[in-house]
Design a protein around this motif. Sequence first.
Motif, PDB file in Angstrom:
ATOM      1  N   UNK A   1      30.202  -6.967  32.549  1.00 23.86           N
ATOM      2  CA  UNK A   1      29.886  -8.215  31.855  1.00 23.86           C
ATOM      3  C   UNK A   1      28.935  -8.005  30.686  1.00 23.86           C
ATOM      4  N   UNK A   2      28.027  -7.055  30.797  1.00 25.21           N
ATOM      5  CA  UNK A   2      27.061  -6.832  29.714  1.00 25.21           C
ATOM      6  C   UNK A   2      27.713  -6.214  28.478  1.00 25.21           C
ATOM      7  N   UNK A   3      28.849  -5.552  28.655  1.00 23.58           N
ATOM      8  CA  UNK A   3      29.496  -4.908  27.512  1.00 23.58           C
ATOM      9  C   UNK A   3      30.870  -5.506  27.182  1.00 23.58           C
ATOM     10  N   UNK A   4      31.336  -6.465  27.946  1.00 21.65           N
ATOM     11  CA  UNK A   4      32.673  -7.030  27.753  1.00 21.65           C
ATOM     12  C   UNK A   4      32.763  -7.774  26.426  1.00 21.65           C
ATOM     13  N   UNK A   5      33.773  -7.465  25.648  1.00 19.85           N
ATOM     14  CA  UNK A   5      33.978  -8.112  24.350  1.00 19.85           C
ATOM     15  C   UNK A   5      34.350  -9.578  24.446  1.00 19.85           C
TER      16      UNK A   5
ATOM     17  N   UNK B   1      30.717 -17.709  20.386  1.00 20.19           N
ATOM     18  CA  UNK B   1      32.004 -17.037  20.223  1.00 20.19           C
ATOM     19  C   UNK B   1      32.071 -15.868  21.186  1.00 20.19           C
ATOM     20  N   UNK B   2      33.239 -15.256  21.268  1.00 19.10           N
ATOM     21  CA  UNK B   2      33.364 -14.037  22.061  1.00 19.10           C
ATOM     22  C   UNK B   2      32.631 -12.911  21.346  1.00 19.10           C
ATOM     23  N   UNK B   3      32.039 -12.034  22.129  1.00 15.77           N
ATOM     24  CA  UNK B   3      31.243 -10.932  21.578  1.00 15.77           C
ATOM     25  C   UNK B   3      32.023 -10.113  20.554  1.00 15.77           C
ATOM     26  N   UNK B   4      33.308  -9.913  20.780  1.00 17.06           N
ATOM     27  CA  UNK B   4      34.109  -9.101  19.860  1.00 17.06           C
ATOM     28  C   UNK B   4      34.328  -9.791  18.514  1.00 17.06           C
ATOM     29  N   UNK B   5      34.056 -11.089  18.409  1.00 16.29           N
ATOM     30  CA  UNK B   5      34.198 -11.818  17.141  1.00 16.29           C
ATOM     31  C   UNK B   5      32.896 -11.894  16.355  1.00 16.29           C
TER      32      UNK B   5
ATOM     33  N   UNK C   1      29.225  -5.564  42.931  1.00 15.30           N
ATOM     34  CA  UNK C   1      28.542  -6.491  42.026  1.00 15.30           C
ATOM     35  C   UNK C   1      27.902  -5.719  40.881  1.00 15.30           C
ATOM     36  N   UNK C   2      27.351  -4.554  41.146  1.00 17.77           N
ATOM     37  CA  UNK C   2      26.724  -3.725  40.124  1.00 17.77           C
ATOM     38  C   UNK C   2      27.718  -3.401  39.003  1.00 17.77           C
TER      39      UNK C   2
END
Length: 90
Positions: free
Chosen positions: A9-13, A28-32, A2-3
Amino acid sequence: MIYYFQIHCSSCGFNPVLCPNADCGMIMEKLELLNHLKNECPFRLINCELCDDQVAANLMGGHHKNYCPGIHIRCPHCGKDGIPRGKVKL
């Protein structure tokens, strides 16, 4: 396990994020996000090309029509065209 998932999840684009411009509210998605803030968000601040004031992108038309001192207007006193609004005392 889980860690590692939480770290990912905290860095996923592809993680959904909310636009930080208060009036926008778009998700939006983080990468956008960077492109949205730079080019697409109607509430991003941009410099007016005529007077260099910072104006929200969605308000630029009203800025030019009603306020921009760099827009050329007809002098209400003599009728001469092409006078920058900022040079005319109304």
